[in-house]
Design a protein around this motif. Structure first.
Motif, PDB file in Angstrom:
ATOM      1  N   ARG A   1      -8.922  32.794  32.644  1.00 59.85           N
ATOM      2  CA  ARG A   1      -9.896  31.766  33.005  1.00 59.85           C
ATOM      3  C   ARG A   1     -10.677  31.211  31.815  1.00 59.85           C
ATOM      4  O   ARG A   1     -11.133  30.086  31.849  1.00 59.85           O
ATOM      5  N   ASN A   2     -10.865  32.020  30.786  1.00 63.35           N
ATOM      6  CA  ASN A   2     -11.630  31.569  29.622  1.00 63.35           C
ATOM      7  C   ASN A   2     -10.688  30.889  28.633  1.00 63.35           C
ATOM      8  O   ASN A   2      -9.992  31.547  27.870  1.00 63.35           O
ATOM      9  N   GLN A   3     -10.680  29.554  28.676  1.00 64.09           N
ATOM     10  CA  GLN A   3      -9.789  28.772  27.837  1.00 64.09           C
ATOM     11  C   GLN A   3     -10.620  27.797  27.016  1.00 64.09           C
ATOM     12  O   GLN A   3     -11.490  27.121  27.552  1.00 64.09           O
ATOM     13  N   PHE A   4     -10.342  27.748  25.722  1.00 66.34           N
ATOM     14  CA  PHE A   4     -11.090  26.878  24.828  1.00 66.34           C
ATOM     15  C   PHE A   4     -10.114  25.999  24.057  1.00 66.34           C
ATOM     16  O   PHE A   4      -9.360  26.485  23.223  1.00 66.34           O
ATOM     17  N   LYS A   5     -10.114  24.710  24.354  1.00 64.01           N
ATOM     18  CA  LYS A   5      -9.269  23.770  23.635  1.00 64.01           C
ATOM     19  C   LYS A   5      -9.921  23.480  22.295  1.00 64.01           C
ATOM     20  O   LYS A   5     -11.146  23.332  22.198  1.00 64.01           O
ATOM     21  N   GLY A   6      -9.112  23.435  21.250  1.00 66.84           N
ATOM     22  CA  GLY A   6      -9.674  23.169  19.942  1.00 66.84           C
ATOM     23  C   GLY A   6      -8.621  22.825  18.913  1.00 66.84           C
ATOM     24  O   GLY A   6      -7.445  22.623  19.239  1.00 66.84           O
ATOM     25  N   THR A   7      -9.066  22.768  17.674  1.00 69.35           N
ATOM     26  CA  THR A   7      -8.213  22.426  16.551  1.00 69.35           C
ATOM     27  C   THR A   7      -8.272  23.547  15.526  1.00 69.35           C
ATOM     28  O   THR A   7      -9.358  24.061  15.229  1.00 69.35           O
ATOM     29  N   ILE A   8      -7.120  23.909  14.986  1.00 69.10           N
ATOM     30  CA  ILE A   8      -7.091  24.962  13.974  1.00 69.10           C
ATOM     31  C   ILE A   8      -7.833  24.482  12.732  1.00 69.10           C
ATOM     32  O   ILE A   8      -7.523  23.438  12.178  1.00 69.10           O
ATOM     33  N   LYS A   9      -8.820  25.274  12.348  1.00 72.40           N
ATOM     34  CA  LYS A   9      -9.682  24.958  11.201  1.00 72.40           C
ATOM     35  C   LYS A   9      -9.197  25.665   9.938  1.00 72.40           C
ATOM     36  O   LYS A   9      -9.255  25.117   8.844  1.00 72.40           O
ATOM     37  N   GLU A  10      -8.729  26.911  10.101  1.00 68.07           N
ATOM     38  CA  GLU A  10      -8.285  27.692   8.952  1.00 68.07           C
ATOM     39  C   GLU A  10      -7.275  28.738   9.404  1.00 68.07           C
ATOM     40  O   GLU A  10      -7.367  29.273  10.500  1.00 68.07           O
ATOM     41  N   ILE A  11      -6.311  29.026   8.529  1.00 67.24           N
ATOM     42  CA  ILE A  11      -5.339  30.090   8.766  1.00 67.24           C
ATOM     43  C   ILE A  11      -5.324  30.972   7.524  1.00 67.24           C
ATOM     44  O   ILE A  11      -5.141  30.485   6.414  1.00 67.24           O
ATOM     45  N   VAL A  12      -5.558  32.264   7.738  1.00 66.69           N
ATOM     46  CA  VAL A  12      -5.468  33.245   6.656  1.00 66.69           C
ATOM     47  C   VAL A  12      -4.206  34.058   6.918  1.00 66.69           C
ATOM     48  O   VAL A  12      -4.161  34.863   7.842  1.00 66.69           O
TER      49      VAL A  12
END
Length: 71
Positions: A9-20
């Motif tokens: 139920r907890n879904q957050f649409k977003g954009t990848i800001k950083e990948i380590v």
């Protein structure tokens, strides 16, 4: 791939800001309207999903425990 239904139920649409990127595990920072959500997933999954900075994603949060602290 199309997701028809999911029980998280907890879904957050977003954009990848950083990948380590690590040898086995990688950290993915996703900028959402609620703030930054960080996920640790396998580096193999990063490659297979072709994730990169700027990719639009959905962060699914499922937890069996949520702790509360009084401020």
């Amino acid at each position: 791939m199309t997701i028809k239904a999911i029980n998280v139920r907890n879904q957050f649409k977003g954009t990848i800001k950083e990948i380590v990127i690590g040898d086995v595990l990688s950290e993915i920072d996703v900028q959402t309207a609620a703030g930054v959500v960080t996920s640790v997933i396998t580096t193999r999954s990063v490659r297979e999903l072709e994730l990169q900075v700027g990719s639009e994603v959905i962060a699914f949060v499922k937890s069996t425990e949520v702790s509360i602290a009084k401020l």
